[in-house]
Design a protein around this motif. Structure first.
Motif, PDB file in Angstrom:
ATOM      1  N   ARG A  38       0.843  -1.196   0.000  1.00 30.21           N
ATOM      2  CA  ARG A  38       0.000   0.000   0.000  1.00 30.21           C
ATOM      3  C   ARG A  38       0.876   1.243   0.000  1.00 30.21           C
ATOM      4  NH1 ARG A  38      -5.108  -1.843  -1.084  1.00 30.21           N
ATOM      5  NH2 ARG A  38      -5.554  -3.611   0.222  1.00 30.21           N
ATOM      6  N   VAL A  39       1.117   1.786  -1.172  1.00 32.45           N
ATOM      7  CA  VAL A  39       1.967   2.975  -1.277  1.00 32.45           C
ATOM      8  C   VAL A  39       1.301   4.012  -2.165  1.00 32.45           C
ATOM      9  CG1 VAL A  39       4.135   1.746  -0.904  1.00 32.45           C
ATOM     10  CG2 VAL A  39       3.267   1.979  -3.212  1.00 32.45           C
ATOM     11  N   PRO A  40       1.594   5.294  -1.928  1.00 32.49           N
ATOM     12  CA  PRO A  40       1.029   6.341  -2.781  1.00 32.49           C
ATOM     13  C   PRO A  40       1.718   6.377  -4.139  1.00 32.49           C
ATOM     14  CG  PRO A  40       2.463   7.301  -1.114  1.00 32.49           C
ATOM     15  CD  PRO A  40       2.358   5.842  -0.807  1.00 32.49           C
ATOM     16  N   ALA A  41       0.973   6.799  -5.157  1.00 32.61           N
ATOM     17  CA  ALA A  41       1.537   6.966  -6.496  1.00 32.61           C
ATOM     18  C   ALA A  41       2.456   8.184  -6.496  1.00 32.61           C
ATOM     19  CB  ALA A  41       0.414   7.146  -7.511  1.00 32.61           C
ATOM     20  N   VAL A  42       3.523   8.104  -7.297  1.00 29.54           N
ATOM     21  CA  VAL A  42       4.541   9.152  -7.313  1.00 29.54           C
ATOM     22  C   VAL A  42       4.785   9.614  -8.739  1.00 29.54           C
ATOM     23  CG1 VAL A  42       6.985   9.626  -6.872  1.00 29.54           C
ATOM     24  CG2 VAL A  42       5.705   8.250  -5.279  1.00 29.54           C
ATOM     25  N   GLU A  43       5.032  10.910  -8.886  1.00 24.00           N
ATOM     26  CA  GLU A  43       5.463  11.486 -10.156  1.00 24.00           C
ATOM     27  C   GLU A  43       6.722  12.287  -9.851  1.00 24.00           C
ATOM     28  OE1 GLU A  43       2.423  13.003 -13.006  1.00 24.00           O
ATOM     29  OE2 GLU A  43       3.467  14.890 -12.614  1.00 24.00           O
ATOM     30  N   LEU A  44       7.790  12.049 -10.613  1.00 22.17           N
ATOM     31  CA  LEU A  44       9.070  12.683 -10.344  1.00 22.17           C
ATOM     32  C   LEU A  44       9.550  13.394 -11.598  1.00 22.17           C
ATOM     33  CD1 LEU A  44      11.579  11.212  -8.038  1.00 22.17           C
ATOM     34  CD2 LEU A  44      12.500  11.961 -10.193  1.00 22.17           C
ATOM     35  N   GLN A  45       9.915  14.657 -11.452  1.00 20.02           N
ATOM     36  CA  GLN A  45      10.429  15.435 -12.584  1.00 20.02           C
ATOM     37  C   GLN A  45      11.749  16.061 -12.155  1.00 20.02           C
ATOM     38  OE1 GLN A  45       8.190  18.913 -13.645  1.00 20.02           O
ATOM     39  NE2 GLN A  45       9.191  19.117 -15.618  1.00 20.02           N
ATOM     40  N   GLU A  46      12.767  15.880 -12.987  1.00 15.23           N
ATOM     41  CA  GLU A  46      14.082  16.437 -12.677  1.00 15.23           C
ATOM     42  C   GLU A  46      14.383  17.585 -13.620  1.00 15.23           C
ATOM     43  OE1 GLU A  46      18.746  15.044 -12.280  1.00 15.23           O
ATOM     44  OE2 GLU A  46      17.177  13.527 -12.370  1.00 15.23           O
ATOM     45  N   THR A  47      14.744  18.736 -13.042  1.00 15.84           N
ATOM     46  CA  THR A  47      15.175  19.887 -13.825  1.00 15.84           C
ATOM     47  C   THR A  47      16.660  20.115 -13.544  1.00 15.84           C
ATOM     48  OG1 THR A  47      14.614  21.468 -12.090  1.00 15.84           O
ATOM     49  CG2 THR A  47      12.882  20.953 -13.696  1.00 15.84           C
ATOM     50  N   LYS A  48      17.215  21.163 -14.128  1.00 15.21           N
ATOM     51  CA  LYS A  48      18.630  21.465 -13.936  1.00 15.21           C
ATOM     52  C   LYS A  48      18.952  21.760 -12.471  1.00 15.21           C
ATOM     53  CE  LYS A  48      20.935  25.358 -14.783  1.00 15.21           C
ATOM     54  NZ  LYS A  48      21.231  26.615 -15.417  1.00 15.21           N
ATOM     55  N   ASP A  49      18.037  22.423 -11.772  1.00 16.90           N
ATOM     56  CA  ASP A  49      18.306  22.886 -10.420  1.00 16.90           C
ATOM     57  C   ASP A  49      17.654  22.067  -9.303  1.00 16.90           C
ATOM     58  OD1 ASP A  49      19.802  25.029 -11.429  1.00 16.90           O
ATOM     59  OD2 ASP A  49      17.994  26.239 -11.690  1.00 16.90           O
ATOM     60  N   ALA A  50      16.627  21.280  -9.633  1.00 13.37           N
ATOM     61  CA  ALA A  50      15.885  20.613  -8.558  1.00 13.37           C
ATOM     62  C   ALA A  50      15.197  19.346  -9.051  1.00 13.37           C
ATOM     63  CB  ALA A  50      14.845  21.569  -7.981  1.00 13.37           C
ATOM     64  N   ILE A  51      14.724  18.584  -8.090  1.00 14.59           N
ATOM     65  CA  ILE A  51      13.859  17.434  -8.354  1.00 14.59           C
ATOM     66  C   ILE A  51      12.497  17.802  -7.787  1.00 14.59           C
ATOM     67  CG2 ILE A  51      13.384  15.031  -7.810  1.00 14.59           C
ATOM     68  CD1 ILE A  51      16.394  14.569  -7.694  1.00 14.59           C
ATOM     69  N   HIS A  52      11.461  17.654  -8.598  1.00 13.79           N
ATOM     70  CA  HIS A  52      10.094  17.953  -8.174  1.00 13.79           C
ATOM     71  C   HIS A  52       9.372  16.620  -8.016  1.00 13.79           C
ATOM     72  CE1 HIS A  52      10.713  22.208  -9.003  1.00 13.79           C
ATOM     73  NE2 HIS A  52      11.368  21.805 -10.080  1.00 13.79           N
ATOM     74  N   LEU A  53       8.894  16.383  -6.807  1.00 16.75           N
ATOM     75  CA  LEU A  53       8.261  15.117  -6.472  1.00 16.75           C
ATOM     76  C   LEU A  53       6.812  15.384  -6.113  1.00 16.75           C
ATOM     77  CD1 LEU A  53       8.935  12.094  -5.941  1.00 16.75           C
ATOM     78  CD2 LEU A  53       9.346  12.734  -3.589  1.00 16.75           C
ATOM     79  N   LYS A  54       5.911  14.643  -6.736  1.00 14.06           N
ATOM     80  CA  LYS A  54       4.478  14.793  -6.477  1.00 14.06           C
ATOM     81  C   LYS A  54       3.961  13.439  -6.007  1.00 14.06           C
ATOM     82  CE  LYS A  54       2.092  17.113  -9.533  1.00 14.06           C
ATOM     83  NZ  LYS A  54       1.286  17.480 -10.716  1.00 14.06           N
ATOM     84  N   LEU A  55       3.264  13.429  -4.878  1.00 15.66           N
ATOM     85  CA  LEU A  55       2.697  12.205  -4.326  1.00 15.66           C
ATOM     86  C   LEU A  55       1.198  12.341  -4.215  1.00 15.66           C
ATOM     87  CD1 LEU A  55       5.568  12.614  -2.327  1.00 15.66           C
ATOM     88  CD2 LEU A  55       4.907  10.248  -2.183  1.00 15.66           C
ATOM     89  N   GLU A  56       0.489  11.293  -4.598  1.00 17.35           N
ATOM     90  CA  GLU A  56      -0.964  11.269  -4.549  1.00 17.35           C
ATOM     91  C   GLU A  56      -1.410  10.645  -3.224  1.00 17.35           C
ATOM     92  OE1 GLU A  56      -4.191  10.149  -7.892  1.00 17.35           O
ATOM     93  OE2 GLU A  56      -2.889   8.521  -7.280  1.00 17.35           O
ATOM     94  N   LEU A  57      -2.040  11.447  -2.367  1.00 20.07           N
ATOM     95  CA  LEU A  57      -2.428  11.002  -1.028  1.00 20.07           C
ATOM     96  C   LEU A  57      -3.869  11.398  -0.706  1.00 20.07           C
ATOM     97  CD1 LEU A  57       0.881  12.277   0.528  1.00 20.07           C
ATOM     98  CD2 LEU A  57       0.252   9.875   0.327  1.00 20.07           C
ATOM     99  N   PRO A  58      -4.840  10.952  -1.497  1.00 23.25           N
ATOM    100  CA  PRO A  58      -6.218  11.380  -1.252  1.00 23.25           C
ATOM    101  C   PRO A  58      -6.758  10.854   0.071  1.00 23.25           C
ATOM    102  CG  PRO A  58      -6.163   9.607  -2.845  1.00 23.25           C
ATOM    103  CD  PRO A  58      -4.738   9.992  -2.580  1.00 23.25           C
ATOM    104  N   GLY A  59      -7.516  11.702   0.738  1.00 27.68           N
ATOM    105  CA  GLY A  59      -8.186  11.290   1.964  1.00 27.68           C
ATOM    106  C   GLY A  59      -7.288  11.241   3.187  1.00 27.68           C
ATOM    107  N   ILE A  60      -6.074  11.772   3.083  1.00 26.69           N
ATOM    108  CA  ILE A  60      -5.151  11.755   4.212  1.00 26.69           C
ATOM    109  C   ILE A  60      -4.875  13.194   4.621  1.00 26.69           C
ATOM    110  CG2 ILE A  60      -2.857  11.063   5.004  1.00 26.69           C
ATOM    111  CD1 ILE A  60      -2.947   8.846   2.894  1.00 26.69           C
ATOM    112  N   SER A  61      -5.022  13.479   5.900  1.00 30.98           N
ATOM    113  CA  SER A  61      -4.751  14.843   6.359  1.00 30.98           C
ATOM    114  C   SER A  61      -3.248  15.001   6.604  1.00 30.98           C
ATOM    115  CB  SER A  61      -5.549  15.160   7.622  1.00 30.98           C
ATOM    116  OG  SER A  61      -5.107  14.364   8.690  1.00 30.98           O
ATOM    117  N   ALA A  62      -2.781  16.238   6.543  1.00 36.81           N
ATOM    118  CA  ALA A  62      -1.352  16.533   6.695  1.00 36.81           C
ATOM    119  C   ALA A  62      -0.826  16.054   8.046  1.00 36.81           C
ATOM    120  CB  ALA A  62      -1.108  18.030   6.520  1.00 36.81           C
ATOM    121  N   LYS A  63      -1.656  16.089   9.075  1.00 34.50           N
ATOM    122  CA  LYS A  63      -1.188  15.669  10.405  1.00 34.50           C
ATOM    123  C   LYS A  63      -0.943  14.162  10.472  1.00 34.50           C
ATOM    124  CE  LYS A  63      -5.781  15.369  12.549  1.00 34.50           C
ATOM    125  NZ  LYS A  63      -5.908  13.943  12.549  1.00 34.50           N
ATOM    126  N   ASP A  64      -1.464  13.388   9.520  1.00 33.83           N
ATOM    127  CA  ASP A  64      -1.265  11.942   9.496  1.00 33.83           C
ATOM    128  C   ASP A  64      -0.103  11.534   8.589  1.00 33.83           C
ATOM    129  OD1 ASP A  64      -3.370  11.438  11.260  1.00 33.83           O
ATOM    130  OD2 ASP A  64      -4.837  11.505   9.636  1.00 33.83           O
TER     131      ASP A  64
END
Length: 144
Positions: A38-64
């Motif tokens: 059970r893991v969240p889906a991930v999207e990863l994009q690499e640019t010259k200066d940074a790595i941008h990571l997007k995680l899909e976490l529906p129904g989960i509050s930030a405190k959890d």
């Protein structure tokens, strides 16, 4: 004659059985095969200066959520808590997953883990992981 064993055949049979129990509701195959992890889906994009990571976490509050970043990986763990509802009559069928999860996402380059920025909105966690100066200036000379 040699017969090759495939554990996926047993999972497919179990999936058909579950679909029969749930009526016309189909359990998506790709999701079912990952049901044990059970893991969240991930999207990863690499640019010259940074790595941008997007995680899909529906129904989960930030405190959890617990997000930890090292120089070469992102560690995320959390829990989707079930809502407790009292219903007098009826049957509930659910394909939702409730419970704890964790995932480690290795990074292709070293990042400045002290300068990570995060935004969490509508169940999507966006992390911006700036690369170290060494990684930004890394040039590889190819000899011909």
């Amino acid at each position: 004659m040699l017969v090759r064993y495939s554990p996926w055949q047993e999972l497919n049979a179990l999936e058909r059985h579950l679909n029969g129990l749930l009526g016309d509701t189909k359990v998506p195959s790709a999701r079912f095969e990952k049901a044990f992890i059970r893991v969240p889906a991930v999207e990863l994009q690499e640019t010259k200066d940074a790595i941008h990571l997007k995680l899909e976490l529906p129904g989960i509050s930030a405190k959890d959520l617990d997000v930890q970043v090292t120089e070469d990986a992102v560690h995320i763990s959390g829990e989707r808590k079930s809502e407790t509802k009292t219903e007098e009559k009826g049957t509930t069928k659910s394909e939702f997953y409730y419970g704890k999860f964790q995932r480690v996402i290795p990074l292709s380059t070293r990042v400045q883990n002290t300068n990570v920025t995060a935004e969490y909105k509508d169940g999507i966690l966006n992390l911006t992981l700036p690369k170290t100066e060494q990684e930004k200036n890394k040039v590889v000379k190819v000899n011909l």
